[in-house]
Design a protein around this motif. Structure first.
Motif, PDB file in Angstrom:
ATOM      1  N   GLU A 189       0.877  -1.114   0.056  1.00 58.05           N
ATOM      2  CA  GLU A 189       0.015   0.014   0.075  1.00 58.05           C
ATOM      3  C   GLU A 189       0.868   1.064   0.035  1.00 58.05           C
ATOM      4  O   GLU A 189       0.476   2.466  -0.412  1.00 58.05           O
ATOM      5  CB  GLU A 189      -1.044   0.021   1.100  1.00 58.05           C
ATOM      6  N   MET A 190       2.116   1.148   0.536  1.00 57.99           N
ATOM      7  CA  MET A 190       2.996   2.232   0.602  1.00 57.99           C
ATOM      8  C   MET A 190       3.874   2.507  -0.723  1.00 57.99           C
ATOM      9  O   MET A 190       4.629   3.418  -0.826  1.00 57.99           O
ATOM     10  CB  MET A 190       3.956   2.108   1.803  1.00 57.99           C
ATOM     11  N   GLY A 191       3.657   1.506  -1.758  1.00 63.98           N
ATOM     12  CA  GLY A 191       3.957   1.610  -2.781  1.00 63.98           C
ATOM     13  C   GLY A 191       5.567   0.996  -3.001  1.00 63.98           C
ATOM     14  O   GLY A 191       6.425   1.494  -4.127  1.00 63.98           O
ATOM     15  N   LEU A 192       6.078   0.278  -2.081  1.00 61.38           N
ATOM     16  CA  LEU A 192       7.182  -0.389  -1.822  1.00 61.38           C
ATOM     17  C   LEU A 192       7.568  -1.379  -2.766  1.00 61.38           C
ATOM     18  O   LEU A 192       6.705  -2.455  -2.897  1.00 61.38           O
ATOM     19  CB  LEU A 192       7.585  -0.653  -0.660  1.00 61.38           C
ATOM     20  N   PRO A 193       8.556  -1.477  -3.658  1.00 62.08           N
ATOM     21  CA  PRO A 193       8.908  -2.912  -4.537  1.00 62.08           C
ATOM     22  C   PRO A 193       9.173  -3.840  -3.372  1.00 62.08           C
ATOM     23  O   PRO A 193      10.020  -3.623  -2.664  1.00 62.08           O
ATOM     24  CB  PRO A 193      10.149  -2.312  -5.330  1.00 62.08           C
ATOM     25  N   ALA A 194       8.459  -5.109  -3.675  1.00 63.88           N
ATOM     26  CA  ALA A 194       8.745  -6.049  -2.630  1.00 63.88           C
ATOM     27  C   ALA A 194       9.028  -7.316  -3.035  1.00 63.88           C
ATOM     28  O   ALA A 194       8.857  -7.653  -4.399  1.00 63.88           O
ATOM     29  CB  ALA A 194       7.484  -6.052  -2.093  1.00 63.88           C
TER      30      ALA A 194
ATOM     31  N   ASP B   3       1.753  -9.256  -6.772  1.00 66.09           N
ATOM     32  CA  ASP B   3       2.512  -7.824  -6.843  1.00 66.09           C
ATOM     33  C   ASP B   3       3.967  -7.768  -6.477  1.00 66.09           C
ATOM     34  O   ASP B   3       4.544  -6.730  -6.451  1.00 66.09           O
ATOM     35  CB  ASP B   3       1.449  -6.911  -6.041  1.00 66.09           C
ATOM     36  N   PHE B   4       4.591  -8.827  -5.960  1.00 63.01           N
ATOM     37  CA  PHE B   4       6.003  -8.727  -5.469  1.00 63.01           C
ATOM     38  C   PHE B   4       6.950  -9.020  -7.015  1.00 63.01           C
ATOM     39  O   PHE B   4       6.543  -9.785  -7.682  1.00 63.01           O
ATOM     40  CB  PHE B   4       6.217 -10.183  -4.754  1.00 63.01           C
ATOM     41  N   ARG B   5       7.887  -8.400  -6.895  1.00 59.05           N
ATOM     42  CA  ARG B   5       9.013  -8.422  -7.860  1.00 59.05           C
ATOM     43  C   ARG B   5       9.506  -9.816  -7.987  1.00 59.05           C
ATOM     44  O   ARG B   5       9.640 -10.328  -9.261  1.00 59.05           O
ATOM     45  CB  ARG B   5      10.171  -7.524  -7.621  1.00 59.05           C
ATOM     46  N   ALA B   6       9.625 -10.516  -7.095  1.00 59.82           N
ATOM     47  CA  ALA B   6       9.984 -11.755  -7.091  1.00 59.82           C
ATOM     48  C   ALA B   6       9.776 -12.448  -5.857  1.00 59.82           C
ATOM     49  O   ALA B   6       9.567 -11.975  -4.764  1.00 59.82           O
ATOM     50  CB  ALA B   6      11.789 -11.885  -6.933  1.00 59.82           C
ATOM     51  N   VAL B   7       9.547 -13.988  -5.847  1.00 63.94           N
ATOM     52  CA  VAL B   7       9.219 -14.866  -4.850  1.00 63.94           C
ATOM     53  C   VAL B   7      10.108 -15.778  -4.607  1.00 63.94           C
ATOM     54  O   VAL B   7      10.237 -16.979  -5.418  1.00 63.94           O
ATOM     55  CB  VAL B   7       7.736 -15.534  -5.013  1.00 63.94           C
TER      56      VAL B   7
END
Length: 359
Positions: free
Chosen positions: A105-110, A139-143
């Motif tokens: 929600e804060m817009g952080l790449p995760a 919505d995560f860049r990588a898991v």
């Protein structure tokens, strides 16, 4: 009044901690972990995170209300952090949801860093509900997850691009294993099921462990009892009394390196706590994992060590015979074990390098 003053002090301390790297101009990463509660496993994971993320200030991101307050001061969120990392530990479950949702929600790449999926341990269902994670993780860049069971769970949930990188603590893997000390030593770590725990294992399930300890002691081996948390101490004392080792020293190492100094000369480790097994592998010491949750098999499978896992919820799996089998093979397993752990260390480091390298 006392709780209000405590909250004010906590907020002031958080502001001070966030200001220092900002004034120094250091790049900053938000990190979720269970460290700081005197659990060696969680603290070792944070040590490993700091090592893997060298060059960055790694700040603990744990309590959503506090992070929102800090964001209003420019000390959290996208104005402060470059990226958000869901770290080592089994955080893809119900209690990890609020903090992950807040970061997005804060817009952080995760991204995740060797995270486990499912039950973290006692006082949590063995198979918690995970449906809400499907949308979040997309919505995560990588898991990057701990092991193949974690990946299979997320694959079944419909999460794309999940990869097994290994348990984050494997970043602490040593370059070489020590030869086993003579006379022989063996490390032991357990925690009995806590009273009222509905999904634990019966104490009698460790009867095979008790037989193994008595057998090794009769052979002239020295037991090394190691606690990962203060809760383990009482369990280990009970175990010591049951195997005729009253008065034995219960070691309580505070760092991953201190733990590895204890277990590195041991021929093998017999462990219930997950990170007692992980850090033994980091030292090149073969381990019999006495698994009380699926996360234990998840880790062992990530190194191809399924044979050395005994499920405490399956009475047919015999601890005693498996411990004796491991003792007979342990010396020949040290180098192959360390090689597998080092390969996982390299995969974690490469994963981190790619995610931290600007496009």
């Amino acid at each position: 009044m006392r709780s209000l003053l405590s909250a004010v002090r906590d907020n002031a301390s958080a502001v001070q901690k966030r200001l220092v790297p900002l004034l120094e101009g250091r790049p900053r990463l938000a990190y979720v972990g269970g460290h700081g509660a005197h659990n060696l496993g969680d603290d070792a994971l944070f040590e490993a995170a700091q090592q893997a993320l060298d060059g960055y200030h790694v700040a603990t991101f744990r309590f959503p209300p506090q992070e929102r307050r800090l964001a209003r001061l420019g000390l959290s969120g996208a104005r402060y952090f470059q990226q958000f990392i869901l770290g080592g530990g089994t955080f893809i479950n119900a209690y990890g949801l609020p903090v992950a949702r807040t970061a997005l929600e804060m817009g952080l790449p995760a991204w995740t860093l060797g995270t486990g999926v499912g039950s973290a341990g006692f006082h949590m269902k063995a198979r918690p509900e995970l449906l809400e994670w499907r949308a979040l993780l997309r919505d995560f860049r990588a898991v990057g997850v701990r092991g193949p069971l974690s990946k299979a769970t997320l694959d079944e949930l419909g999460v794309p691009h999940v990869e097994v990188i290994g348990d984050l603590a494997l970043v602490s893997t040593r370059e070489r294993a020590e030869p086993p000390a003579l006379p022989r030593r063996f490390a032991v770590n357990i925690i009995y099921t806590t009273p009222g725990e509905p999904e634990g294992y019966p104490d009698e399930r460790l009867e095979g462990l008790e037989r193994a300890i008595r057998h090794f002691v009769a052979q002239g081996w020295e037991p090394v009892f190691v606690a990962m948390h203060a809760w383990d101490v009482q369990s280990l004392r009970r175990l010591a009394a049951r195997v005729g080792q009253e008065g034995i020293v219960i070691h309580e190492p505070r760092t991953a390196e201190a733990y590895m100094r204890l277990v590195a000369p041991c021929t093998l480790t017999l462990a219930v706590r997950l990170h007692a097994a992980v850090l033994s592998c980091c030292a090149g010491t073969p381990v019999l994992m006495l698994g009380y949750r699926e996360k234990c098999l998840d880790f062992m499978a990530s190194l191809g060590l399924e044979h050395w896992h005994v499920d405490l919820c399956v009475p047919e799996q015999d601890i005693f015979s498996r411990a004796l089998e491991l003792a007979g093979q342990a010396d020949g397993l040290r180098e192959p074990l360390l090689a597998r752990a080092l390969e996982r260390r390299r995969s974690i480091q490469e994963y981190v390098r790619k995610l931290l390298t600007p496009p």
